[in-house]
Scaffold this motif. Structure first.
Motif, PDB file in Angstrom:
ATOM      1  N   ARG A 124      39.957 -49.470 -43.167  1.00  0.00           N
ATOM      2  CA  ARG A 124      41.261 -49.553 -42.497  1.00  0.00           C
ATOM      3  C   ARG A 124      41.154 -50.293 -41.168  1.00  0.00           C
ATOM      4  O   ARG A 124      42.051 -51.055 -40.799  1.00  0.00           O
ATOM      5  N   GLY A 128      43.196 -53.648 -40.672  1.00  0.00           N
ATOM      6  CA  GLY A 128      44.231 -53.589 -39.643  1.00  0.00           C
ATOM      7  C   GLY A 128      44.042 -54.658 -38.584  1.00  0.00           C
ATOM      8  O   GLY A 128      45.024 -55.303 -38.160  1.00  0.00           O
ATOM      9  N   GLU A 132      46.523 -57.932 -37.777  1.00  0.00           N
ATOM     10  CA  GLU A 132      47.032 -58.149 -36.424  1.00  0.00           C
ATOM     11  C   GLU A 132      46.630 -59.519 -35.881  1.00  0.00           C
ATOM     12  O   GLU A 132      47.460 -60.233 -35.308  1.00  0.00           O
ATOM     13  N   PRO A 172      56.843 -51.981 -39.937  1.00  0.00           N
ATOM     14  CA  PRO A 172      56.016 -51.111 -40.796  1.00  0.00           C
ATOM     15  C   PRO A 172      54.867 -50.501 -40.002  1.00  0.00           C
ATOM     16  O   PRO A 172      54.375 -51.075 -39.030  1.00  0.00           O
ATOM     17  N   SER A 173      54.441 -49.339 -40.433  1.00  0.00           N
ATOM     18  CA  SER A 173      53.326 -48.664 -39.775  1.00  0.00           C
ATOM     19  C   SER A 173      52.006 -49.298 -40.192  1.00  0.00           C
ATOM     20  O   SER A 173      51.937 -50.098 -41.125  1.00  0.00           O
ATOM     21  N   ASP A 174      50.951 -48.906 -39.495  1.00  0.00           N
ATOM     22  CA  ASP A 174      49.620 -49.422 -39.823  1.00  0.00           C
ATOM     23  C   ASP A 174      49.197 -48.995 -41.232  1.00  0.00           C
ATOM     24  O   ASP A 174      48.558 -49.768 -41.959  1.00  0.00           O
ATOM     25  N   GLN A 175      49.551 -47.772 -41.604  1.00  0.00           N
ATOM     26  CA  GLN A 175      49.202 -47.295 -42.938  1.00  0.00           C
ATOM     27  C   GLN A 175      49.948 -48.084 -44.013  1.00  0.00           C
ATOM     28  O   GLN A 175      49.378 -48.421 -45.060  1.00  0.00           O
ATOM     29  N   GLU A 176      51.214 -48.392 -43.784  1.00  0.00           N
ATOM     30  CA  GLU A 176      51.988 -49.179 -44.743  1.00  0.00           C
ATOM     31  C   GLU A 176      51.417 -50.584 -44.866  1.00  0.00           C
ATOM     32  O   GLU A 176      51.341 -51.154 -45.963  1.00  0.00           O
TER      33      GLU A 176
END
Length: 328
Positions: A124, A128, A132, A172-176
Motif C-alpha cells: 500500500r 500510494g 501521488e 477518493p480515499s487512499d484505500q479506494e
C-alpha cells in the motif's frame, strides 16, 4: 406322485411365463417414455413463440449490454532479475558471521531481492506514493477513453478540471485509490526456472496502460536502489566508527573488507538504472483489446433467455394443469 407332477408342471409354466410377463411390463414403460418425450416436444412447439420471444429479448439485451462495455487493453512488460553483482557471494561466505554480529548486510540472494521487490510492488505504501507522485488519482476515477478522438478525456460529472475539484462526494480515499490501481495491476512470477517476472496493466486507455507499466518498473528499481544505497551509507559510517576504536589488525582487516563491500553497493547503484529488474521487453501501447469478449456475452445472454423461457413454459403448463384438475 400326481401332486409332484402337477407342482413341477406349474413351476415350468411359471418359469416359461416369466419372460412374457417381463416383456409385458418393460415394453409399455418404453412406450410411455416415448409418449412423454413426444408430448414434451409438442409442448415446446406449441409454446414456440413464447420461447422465441423471451430468448430474442435476452439476445437483444445482451447485444446492447455488450456494445456498452468499455474496451480494456492490456500492456505488459517482461522483466528478468538484474545481475546481482552486489551480492558478492564469495565475500558474503567469508564475512557473513562477522557482518551478522555487526549488523551489516553484505548481500542476500537474487531470489530474496526479487521476492522483496515484488512484495514492495504490491504494498500500500509504494502504490500510494506512486499514485501521488504521478498524479494518477484523476485518471483513475474520472478518466475515460474516447474512441472517436483516440484520447483520454475527463468526466466532468466526477471531476471539474477548471476548478480542480471533485464534484461527486469529494476525492477518493487512499484505500479506494489502492484498490482501484491494484485491481488493474497484474504481477506474474518469478518463474522457477528462468526467474522471469511479468507486470501488466488492464486499462481502458492503452497509452496510459503502457506508460504506467514502464513507470512502475522504473519506480521499483529506483526505490530498491535508493534503499540499498541508504543502508550501505549507514553501514559504512558505522564500520568506520568501529574501525577507529579497534587496534586489532584482524578486526581492522574485516572492517576494511566490509567497507569495501558496502562501497561496491553504492558504486553499482550509481552506474545501473535497472537495479533489481532488467527490462527484457518493455510495455508497448496495445493495438488490440483484451476484454470484453462481446460474443461470449451475447451467447451467455441467449442461453439465459432460453432457459428462462423453458422455465416459464413449465410453470405455465403446471399452473394450467392445476387449474383444470377437478376438485375432489
Amino acid at each position: 406322485m400326481d401332486n409332484q407332477d402337477n407342482t413341477t408342471g406349474t413351476h415350468q409354466q411359471a418359469t416359461s411365463a416369466s419372460p412374457q410377463s417381463y416383456s409385458s411390463q418393460t415394453y409399455p414403460q418404453f412406450e410411455e417414455d416415448e409418449i412423454d418425450l413426444r408430448e414434451l416436444f409438442g409442448i415446446v412447439w406449441a409454446e414456440k413463440w413464447l420461447i422465441i420471444g423471451v430468448t430474442a429479448i435476452f439476445a437483444i439485451g445482451s447485444v446492447i449490454y455488450a456494445l456498452m462495455q468499455t474496451d480494456i487493453y492490456r500492456a505488459e512488460a517482461v522483466l528478468a532479475p538484474a545481475d546481482s553483482e552486489q551480492n558478492m557471494s564469495g565475500l558474503a561466505s567469508q564475512l557473513g558471521g562477522a557482518a551478522a554480529l555487526l549488523g551489516v548486510n553484505v548481500g542476500g540472494t537474487a531470489g530474496d531481492d526479487i521476492s522483496t521487490a515484488i512484495a514492495t510492488l504490491r504494498s500500500r505504501q509504494f502504490i500510494g506514493r506512486f499514485i501521488e507522485e504521478n498524479d494518477l488519482l484523476v485518471p483513475l476515477f474520472a478518466g475515460r477513453w474516447d474512441k472517436t478522438t483516440g484520447e483520454s478525456v475527463i468526466d466532468e460529472e466526477v471531476y471539474n478540471p477548471t476548478t480542480q475539484t471533485w464534484t461527486a462526494g469529494g476525492p477518493p480515499s487512499d484505500q479506494e485509490a489502492y484498490r482501484a490501481f491494484t485491481g488493474m495491476l497484474s504481477i506474474g512470477g518469478p518463474d522457477r526456472t528462468t526467474g522471469i517476472v511479468t507486470i501488466a496493466m488492464n486499462w481502458h486507455n492503452p497509452v496510459e496502460a503502457a506508460e504506467w507499466v514502464n513507470e512502475l518498473v522504473a519506480a521499483i528499481n529506483t526505490h530498491v536502489r535508493t534503499q540499498d544505497v541508504s543502508e550501505a551509507n549507514r553501514a559504512i559510517a558505522y564500520l568506520r566508527a568501529q574501525l577507529e576504536q579497534t587496534q586489532l589488525v584482524d578486526m581492522q582487516r574485516v572492517f576494511y573488507q566490509l567497507i569495501e563491500s558496502q562501497t561496491r553497493v553504492t558504486m553499482l547503484a550509481d552506474v545501473r538504472d535497472e537495479y533489481v529488474f532488467q527490462v527484457i521487453d518493455p510495455a508497448m501501447v496495445p493495438d488490440q483489446k483484451a476484454a470484453p469478449s462481446r460474443s461470449n456475452i451475447v451467447m451467455v445472454g441467449i442461453m439465459i433467455g432460453g432457459l428462462l423461457a423453458l422455465t416459464l413454459v413449465y410453470l405455465r403448463r403446471k399452473f394450467m394443469t392445476l387449474q383444470n384438475k377437478p376438485a375432489s
